[in-house]
Design an enzyme around this catalytic site. Sequence first.
Site, short mmCIF file in Angstrom:
data_model
loop_
_atom_site.label_atom_id
_atom_site.label_comp_id
_atom_site.label_asym_id
_atom_site.label_seq_id
_atom_site.Cartn_x
_atom_site.Cartn_y
_atom_site.Cartn_z
NE ARG A 21 -3.54 -2.20 2.84
CZ ARG A 21 -3.29 -3.31 3.53
NH1 ARG A 21 -2.11 -3.47 4.15
NH2 ARG A 21 -4.19 -4.27 3.63
CE LYS A 61 -6.43 -0.50 4.68
NZ LYS A 61 -7.73 -0.83 4.05
CG HIS A 108 -4.64 0.33 -3.61
ND1 HIS A 108 -3.88 0.39 -2.46
CD2 HIS A 108 -5.60 -0.59 -3.36
CE1 HIS A 108 -4.37 -0.44 -1.56
NE2 HIS A 108 -5.41 -1.06 -2.08
NE ARG A 160 -2.86 -3.87 -1.17
CZ ARG A 160 -2.38 -4.62 -0.19
NH1 ARG A 160 -1.08 -4.82 -0.09
NH2 ARG A 160 -3.18 -5.19 0.69
CG HIS A 203 -6.15 -8.86 1.51
ND1 HIS A 203 -6.28 -9.34 0.22
CD2 HIS A 203 -5.93 -7.53 1.39
CE1 HIS A 203 -6.16 -8.33 -0.63
NE2 HIS A 203 -5.95 -7.23 0.04
CE1 TYR A 227 -6.28 -7.88 -6.96
CE2 TYR A 227 -6.41 -8.88 -4.79
CZ TYR A 227 -6.18 -7.78 -5.59
OH TYR A 227 -5.86 -6.58 -5.02
#
Length: 299
Positions: free
Chosen positions: A148, A172, A244, A247, A270, A279
């Site tokens: 990110r 995050k 992004h 990514r 994630h 994806y």
Amino acid sequence: MDWDEKIGDFENFLRFERNFSDNTVDAYLRDIRKIRDYAVENLQVGPDEISYEHLQEYLFRLSKERFSERSQARWVSSAKAFFKFLAEDELREDNPAVLLEGPKLGLYLPDTLSYDDVEKIVAAADRRTDLGKRNYCIIEVLYGCGLRVSELIDLKISNINFKEKFLKVEGKGDKVRFVPLADYTAELLKDYIQNVRSHYKINKKCEDFLFLNSRGSSMSRVIVFIIIKELTEKAGIKKKISPHTFRHSFATHLLQNGADLRYIQEMLGHSSITTTEIYTHLKTDELRDMILNYHPRNK
């Protein structure tokens, strides 16, 4: 009841009790301040007086300004969080946002680049200059490590393990993950640190930051967006590209080359496999297009 005082309390709640990231907190506060401005200018009511009907009217007005469904959904989420906070803190007897409904969101498929497009953008960086070499390295790390933009600008030299070839990344919610470092990317980083970064007059507070601006301080998100915009235009690519996008492209190319979804989940950081599964839809779209192009009944 004063809006600014309660918004300040809400900010402390998000930062220190919920441990939200700066970007998430800023987004929530932006949304609530817009509600405050509407309430003060049009209704002359405080956060303890605004009603469900008032909030409905506010959201209806915004929806007429052609904002995306995702933005509208975020407004509802922000309002629900703020008034839930007030109710749980016994500053209101009710929660006027509890019945608010946002628009139904369809499946969001992120835009991606082909491998050739990534190569074109990388090649657009002028590696005859230190600035160009830095920008080249930034794109390679964004794409080659699936970071990110916030993770990129916070990357520390002390978190690069060249011997074992991995990056320690703080993602995050302060979650730490270890991202494998390809030999090519590792050599590129070594060259950047030894032959480019060493030319900077570095601010003492930023001595451990990997990527620096021209003043020797840590980079901002805005600078990275500008770098990517300039390189994309120079490469002649018409898509609207953000950090992004690299990514997303990284994850898509891994999947196309046969990588297991669980490993991609770990690499991207994630928390849920559901986020990574998006994806697989990209891969399905690609398969559909290929079949239709060659289908004997589709000529």
